[in-house]
Design an enzyme around this catalytic site. Structure first.
Site, short mmCIF file in Angstrom:
data_model
loop_
_atom_site.label_atom_id
_atom_site.label_comp_id
_atom_site.label_asym_id
_atom_site.label_seq_id
_atom_site.Cartn_x
_atom_site.Cartn_y
_atom_site.Cartn_z
N LEU A 185 0.82 -1.15 -0.02
CA LEU A 185 -0.11 0.05 -0.02
C LEU A 185 0.88 1.28 0.00
CD1 LEU A 185 -1.86 -2.14 0.86
CD2 LEU A 185 -3.15 -0.76 2.45
N LYS A 267 -8.52 3.10 7.46
CA LYS A 267 -7.55 2.15 7.22
C LYS A 267 -8.25 0.81 7.27
CE LYS A 267 -3.45 4.50 7.50
NZ LYS A 267 -2.67 4.31 8.66
N GLY A 289 3.47 0.89 5.50
CA GLY A 289 4.71 1.74 6.12
C GLY A 289 4.36 1.80 7.49
N GLN A 298 -1.65 4.29 14.59
CA GLN A 298 -0.71 3.33 14.56
C GLN A 298 -0.39 2.94 16.30
OE1 GLN A 298 2.48 4.56 11.92
NE2 GLN A 298 0.93 4.82 10.36
N CYS A 458 14.93 14.41 -18.95
CA CYS A 458 15.46 13.37 -17.83
C CYS A 458 15.97 12.15 -18.65
CB CYS A 458 14.23 12.99 -16.76
SG CYS A 458 12.92 11.91 -17.62
#
Length: 485
Positions: A185, A267, A289, A298, A458
């Site tokens: 994710l 979430k 993460g 969290q 680039c």
């Protein structure tokens, strides 16, 4: 010129069948990556190493080989060597003297030898003979076995002598595709980029799932992060990028859900949607993460509640990492500048988030959602091959022209990172070149002369196309993509 690729130590500890499988996969991965640089790349697997040969007529490819090898998972280190044969220990010394005589001047040194095969001498005898000769017949400052200024490395393989010119640290980990696939994710921030990298390094094909909360501009930025991670570290295998339009979910959360429960419920909804996508792809684990205590959603209590939204395994490689350590790692892998330029959308929807969610309350709040909400957003998800990110951008850049030459009055803007620009500066005779890194372009473009046309440059043309689309959406139409012939 040859490169000797040394396997990550954990590979060497595996049983013989597993080690063989890992080594074969690494050989294939190296070949897949290098042949995008040079179709004539030659890769040969041996029991404990892999040999890579640079064509003799292409010395300019040595650095490009080295750069790519350093970013392939499963490699402990790479030795850039000069190969020859030898007749005696003295012959080894003479060849070593010819190569290192000038470089040793004024430096302390030691000699290290690795040997395989049958010989009338052992490694220590070669070290003493060669070291003594170099100490006597060069202007070296002397032998120092601990912490020398320079180490002379030699490898002897039967009748072959490899004089090590350079040692390049590898990425470590396991070869790509030796572990099962995961779905990461990704939001484009520091955390999700680093957690994705961790699984690439560990040998999992890492696919990307993006929940779009911020419109096309947010998606463009996240695609840049995912493409960078894949192109630099996982290019040996194709992966998918999935964009899920999550606006309907956010809208219902804002309209129906108690303010304190919003973050946890968001979430949980993401995990449900990602799980369904993963199941369709035959993937058994999600990667996030999240780090314990970093934000309100969290805490261990909240993470437990979030996990119970799905039966699928949720992996959190950063769970006990400090934020600064995560930022430092993002700098090392090249995602820091991307993360700095991407705003965090998830944290803005709840003003007073709970840190200890109660499952009963969460389930009661979720009863307020439309029954088919997750089904609808999953069905609307866009799935693309990550290699087609540039192509998908091409279809959207309807008003932006790609050119291979610069006309009078046009200005070339080099949008590469400062490190890339420093390594290979773009110099065009008689043409103005401005260096504005991609992560500063959005803020600095407004200060440029609006009467001029700017050509974005680039190395591969992907980043310039993404930035051109971004600027176009901001209302700037004096921009083109520069791809020199």
């Amino acid at each position: 010129m040859k490169f000797i690729v040394k396997l990550f130590p954990e590979i060497m500890m595996k049983s013989k069948p597993v080690r063989m499988r890992f080594t074969k996969m690494l050989e294939t991965n190296i070949r897949n990556v290098l042949r995008k640089v040079d179709e004539e790349a030659r890769v040969q697997r041996q029991w404990d190493k892999i040999m890579v040969r640079v064509p003799e007529d292409k010395p300019e490819m040595i650095e490009r080989y080295a750069e790519r090898l350093a970013c392939i998972p499963g490699i402990a280190h790479v030795l850039q060597v000069r190969e020859s044969t030898f007749e005696s220990v003295d012959d080894i010394y003479q060849q070593t003297l010819a190569l290192y005589k000038e470089e040793l001047a004024g430096k302390t040194f030691c000699v290290r030898v690795k040997r395989s095969g049958k010989h009338e001498f052992n490694s220590i005898e070669v070290e003493r003979y060669v070291g003594g000769g170099l100490n006597q017949f060069t202007e070296a400052a002397g032998v120092r076995l601990k912490n020398p200024d320079m180490t002379v490395n030699l490898e002897i393989d039967n009748e072959h002598l490899y004089l090590v010119e350079k040692r390049i640290d590898g990425l470590g980990g396991f070869p790509m595709a030796t572990q099962e696939d995961v779905l990461s994710l990704i939001s484009g921030g520091f955390d999700s980029g680093v957690s994705s990298f961790q699984f690439i390094k560990r040998g999992s094909r890492t696919h990307y799932c993006f929940f779009n909360l911020g419109g096309d501009q947010h998606e463009i930025g996240v695609k840049q992060v995912a493409y960078h991670l894949w192109q630099k570290y996982g290019e040996s295998h194709k992966v998918k990028f999935i964009s899920v339009p999550f606006d309907p979910v956010v809208q219902e959360i804002l309209e129906k859900i108690d303010n304190g429960q919003m973050g946890v419920i968001l979430k949980r909804m993401m995990m449900r949607a990602a799980s369904r996508i993963a199941e369709k792809m035959g993937i058994q684990a999600l990667v996030t993460g999240e780090a314990m205590g970093q934000v309100s959603s969290q805490t261990l209590t909240n993470l437990n509640v979030i996990d119970r939204s799905t039966d699928m395994l949720i992996l959190r490689p950063l769970i006990v990492m400090d934020k600064q350590d995560i930022i430092n790692m993002s700098r090392e892998i090249g995602t820091e500048d991307f993360a700095k330029s991407i705003p965090e959308y998830c944290g803005v929807i709840s003003q007073k988030p709970t840190v200890k969610a109660v499952m009963g309350k969460i389930l009661a709040e979720e009863e307020k959602f439309s029954e088919d909400l997750i089904d609808r957003v999953v069905e609307a998800a866009e799935v693309i091959d990550i290699r087609d990110i540039a192509v998908s951008m091409d279809t959207k850049i309807t008003e932006t022209e790609t050119v291979d030459a610069v006309s009078g009055g046009e200005v070339v803007v080099d949008i590469r990172s400062p490190e890339e620009e420093e390594q290979s500066p773009l110099s065009l005779n008689g043409i103005e070149v401005k260096c504005i890194p991609f992560f500063k372009l959005a803020t600095q473009f407004a200060d440029l002369d609006k009467e001029k046309t700017y050509l974005l440059y680039c190395d591969r043309g992907v980043m310039s196309k993404l930035q051109a689309l971004y600027l176009q959406e901001q209302g700037y139409h004096n921009v083109k993509v520069y791809r020199p012939a």
